[in-house]
Design a protein around this motif. Structure first.
Motif, mmCIF file in Angstrom:
data_model
loop_
_atom_site.group_PDB
_atom_site.id
_atom_site.type_symbol
_atom_site.label_atom_id
_atom_site.label_comp_id
_atom_site.label_asym_id
_atom_site.label_seq_id
_atom_site.Cartn_x
_atom_site.Cartn_y
_atom_site.Cartn_z
ATOM 1 N N ASP A 49 38.258 19.371 38.402
ATOM 2 C CA ASP A 49 36.949 18.744 38.624
ATOM 3 C C ASP A 49 36.068 18.799 37.381
ATOM 4 O O ASP A 49 34.849 18.732 37.474
ATOM 5 N N ASN A 50 36.700 18.965 36.199
ATOM 6 C CA ASN A 50 36.000 18.957 34.902
ATOM 7 C C ASN A 50 35.003 20.111 34.771
ATOM 8 O O ASN A 50 34.015 20.009 34.059
ATOM 9 N N THR A 51 35.268 21.200 35.485
ATOM 10 C CA THR A 51 34.438 22.398 35.339
ATOM 11 C C THR A 51 34.966 23.222 34.172
ATOM 12 O O THR A 51 36.151 23.536 34.107
ATOM 13 N N LYS A 52 34.081 23.589 33.239
ATOM 14 C CA LYS A 52 34.452 24.342 32.044
ATOM 15 C C LYS A 52 33.843 25.735 32.130
ATOM 16 O O LYS A 52 32.631 25.885 32.225
ATOM 17 N N ILE A 53 34.698 26.762 32.127
ATOM 18 C CA ILE A 53 34.264 28.151 32.299
ATOM 19 C C ILE A 53 34.645 28.935 31.054
ATOM 20 O O ILE A 53 35.768 28.824 30.558
ATOM 21 N N SER A 54 33.712 29.731 30.566
ATOM 22 C CA SER A 54 33.976 30.619 29.432
ATOM 23 C C SER A 54 34.574 31.916 29.956
ATOM 24 O O SER A 54 33.973 32.585 30.797
ATOM 25 N N CYS A 55 35.773 32.274 29.475
ATOM 26 C CA CYS A 55 36.493 33.438 29.998
ATOM 27 C C CYS A 55 37.104 34.240 28.852
ATOM 28 O O CYS A 55 37.121 33.823 27.696
ATOM 29 N N VAL A 56 37.623 35.423 29.248
ATOM 30 C CA VAL A 56 38.394 36.285 28.350
ATOM 31 C C VAL A 56 39.646 36.712 29.103
ATOM 32 O O VAL A 56 39.574 37.104 30.268
ATOM 33 N N ILE A 57 40.822 36.618 28.478
ATOM 34 C CA ILE A 57 42.070 37.035 29.116
ATOM 35 C C ILE A 57 42.064 38.556 29.246
ATOM 36 O O ILE A 57 42.055 39.283 28.250
ATOM 37 N N SER A 58 42.064 39.042 30.502
ATOM 38 C CA SER A 58 42.020 40.488 30.729
ATOM 39 C C SER A 58 43.399 41.116 30.795
ATOM 40 O O SER A 58 43.582 42.262 30.406
ATOM 41 N N SER A 59 44.412 40.377 31.286
ATOM 42 C CA SER A 59 45.772 40.904 31.331
ATOM 43 C C SER A 59 46.746 39.744 31.468
ATOM 44 O O SER A 59 46.401 38.673 31.947
ATOM 45 N N VAL A 60 48.007 40.009 31.025
ATOM 46 C CA VAL A 60 49.080 39.016 31.110
ATOM 47 C C VAL A 60 50.223 39.635 31.896
ATOM 48 O O VAL A 60 50.785 40.659 31.493
ATOM 49 N N GLY A 61 50.548 39.054 33.067
ATOM 50 C CA GLY A 61 51.609 39.574 33.904
ATOM 51 C C GLY A 61 52.940 38.906 33.617
ATOM 52 O O GLY A 61 53.197 38.405 32.524
ATOM 53 N N THR A 62 53.826 38.906 34.645
ATOM 54 C CA THR A 62 55.147 38.294 34.488
ATOM 55 C C THR A 62 55.151 36.828 34.875
ATOM 56 O O THR A 62 55.905 36.031 34.319
ATOM 57 N N ASN A 63 54.299 36.464 35.832
ATOM 58 C CA ASN A 63 54.263 35.078 36.298
ATOM 59 C C ASN A 63 52.841 34.558 36.417
ATOM 60 O O ASN A 63 52.627 33.479 36.955
ATOM 61 N N GLU A 64 51.869 35.338 35.941
ATOM 62 C CA GLU A 64 50.481 34.917 36.043
ATOM 63 C C GLU A 64 49.657 35.640 34.992
ATOM 64 O O GLU A 64 50.131 36.592 34.362
ATOM 65 N N ILE A 65 48.418 35.182 34.798
ATOM 66 C CA ILE A 65 47.463 35.841 33.917
ATOM 67 C C ILE A 65 46.171 36.062 34.684
ATOM 68 O O ILE A 65 45.872 35.343 35.644
ATOM 69 N N TRP A 66 45.429 37.091 34.265
ATOM 70 C CA TRP A 66 44.111 37.378 34.837
ATOM 71 C C TRP A 66 43.062 37.096 33.757
ATOM 72 O O TRP A 66 43.207 37.532 32.613
ATOM 73 N N VAL A 67 42.014 36.360 34.141
ATOM 74 C CA VAL A 67 40.920 36.058 33.219
ATOM 75 C C VAL A 67 39.623 36.586 33.808
ATOM 76 O O VAL A 67 39.465 36.651 35.022
ATOM 77 N N ARG A 68 38.694 36.976 32.928
ATOM 78 C CA ARG A 68 37.394 37.495 33.345
ATOM 79 C C ARG A 68 36.303 36.561 32.826
ATOM 80 O O ARG A 68 36.228 36.268 31.637
ATOM 81 N N LYS A 69 35.450 36.099 33.743
ATOM 82 C CA LYS A 69 34.368 35.214 33.355
ATOM 83 C C LYS A 69 33.337 35.984 32.533
ATOM 84 O O LYS A 69 32.982 37.111 32.869
ATOM 85 N N THR A 70 32.838 35.371 31.483
ATOM 86 C CA THR A 70 31.817 36.018 30.653
ATOM 87 C C THR A 70 30.439 35.955 31.295
ATOM 88 O O THR A 70 29.558 36.716 30.916
ATOM 89 N N SER A 71 30.259 35.087 32.267
ATOM 90 C CA SER A 71 28.930 34.948 32.890
ATOM 91 C C SER A 71 28.638 36.073 33.872
ATOM 92 O O SER A 71 27.584 36.711 33.815
ATOM 93 N N ASP A 72 29.589 36.366 34.789
ATOM 94 C CA ASP A 72 29.349 37.403 35.798
ATOM 95 C C ASP A 72 30.452 38.451 35.851
ATOM 96 O O ASP A 72 30.473 39.280 36.762
#
Length: 292
Positions: free
Chosen positions: A245-268
């Protein structure tokens, strides 16, 4: 002449003997004086009044007091250092506990949300195929048999086995196919609708405009790093996360798993889990950004 020489020799002998006696007497006197001096010093040492003893005792006392003062200062410094380390480690332990607690809660919430989506997908699949997850028993009413009525013959026809579904696609792909099938359902095309949706299917599923096929991206994880769209991404890297839906979120990669990644939003500082399948299908797009 001989008598005079003898007399002179005797005089010289007596004189030498007298000188020797005087020497012995002087030597004895010196020994007695030195012995008396040593006895006097020993007596003063026992009484504690000897000057040399007092001088050395004063020096020893100064050294003793100096060492005590240094020891007190060292003890004070060590105590302050230990207290600072204790406070620092206690704060670090509390912070780590809080972070682990938040992370555990977020992981459990994400897993529950994922299970909830899977259950909703299964329910939607059952509704579109006309099957039901629950078999409702048919209520029948039995009447008493009259004496003249024949004995009823039991129906030995074999009941049809319930249909089984074997899923060969992922949950997201199944959902996309179901949404596409649902969009084809329209009043202007009754034939298609009748072929796809059974009469027992519910009519409350909302329809959305037809979407174009999603673009495929290359995404894989190797050695704790994400390879996506000909670029490598690692933990703690700043990125932009774009959705459909063209939503742009500023994030930081918090961890990298085997089949997925976790990102943390910089806003909240909330965390999101992104699967490789979502990146490959273009459900989410990753862009690099500056860490500043």
């Amino acid at each position: 002449m001989t008598t005079l020489q003898d007399t002179e020799d005797a005089s010289e002998t007596d004189l030498a003997k007298h000188d020797e006696d005087d020497y012995v007497e002087i030597k004895e006197q010196m020994y007695q004086d030195k012995l008396a001096s040593l006895k006097r010093q020993l007596q003063q040492l026992q009484e504690g009044t000897l000057q040399e003893y007092q001088k050395r005792m004063k020096k020893l006392d100064q050294q003793y007091k100096e060492r005590l003062r240094n020891a007190d200062l060292f003890l004070q410094l060590e105590t302050e250092q230990v207290e600072r380390n204790y406070i620092k480690e206690k704060k670090a332990a509390v912070k780590e506990f809080d972070d682990k607690k938040v992370e555990l809660k977020e992981n459990l919430i994400a897993e529950l949300e994922e299970k909830k989506k899977m259950i909703e997908n299964e329910k939607l699949t059952m509704e579109l195929t006309g099957d039901s997850m629950e078999v409702k028993p048919i209520m029948t009413r039995k009447l008493r048999r009259r004496p003249n009525d024949p004995v009823p013959i039991p129906d030995k026809r074999r009941k049809p086995a319930p249909a089984q579904l074997n899923y060969l696609l992922t949950d997201e792909q199944i959902m996309e196919d179901l949404r596409t099938l649902n969009k084809l359902k329209s009043p202007k095309r009754p034939g298609v609708s009748a072929c796809i949706v059974s009469p027992s299917s519910p009519e409350h599923i909302p329809s959305t405009p037809m979407e174009s096929p999603s673009q495929r991206y290359e995404a894989r994880i190797e050695e704790g790093k994400l390879y996506y769209d000909k670029r490598w991404y690692h933990k703690s890297q700043a990125i932009y996360l774009e959705s459909k839906d063209n939503t742009k979120i500023s994030c930081v990669i918090s961890s990298v798993g085997t089949n997925e990644i976790w990102v943390r939003k910089t806003s909240d500082s909330t965390k999101m889990r992104i699967y490789l399948g979502q990146l490959q299908r273009g459900a989410f797009v990753i862009r690099r950004r500056s860490a500043a």
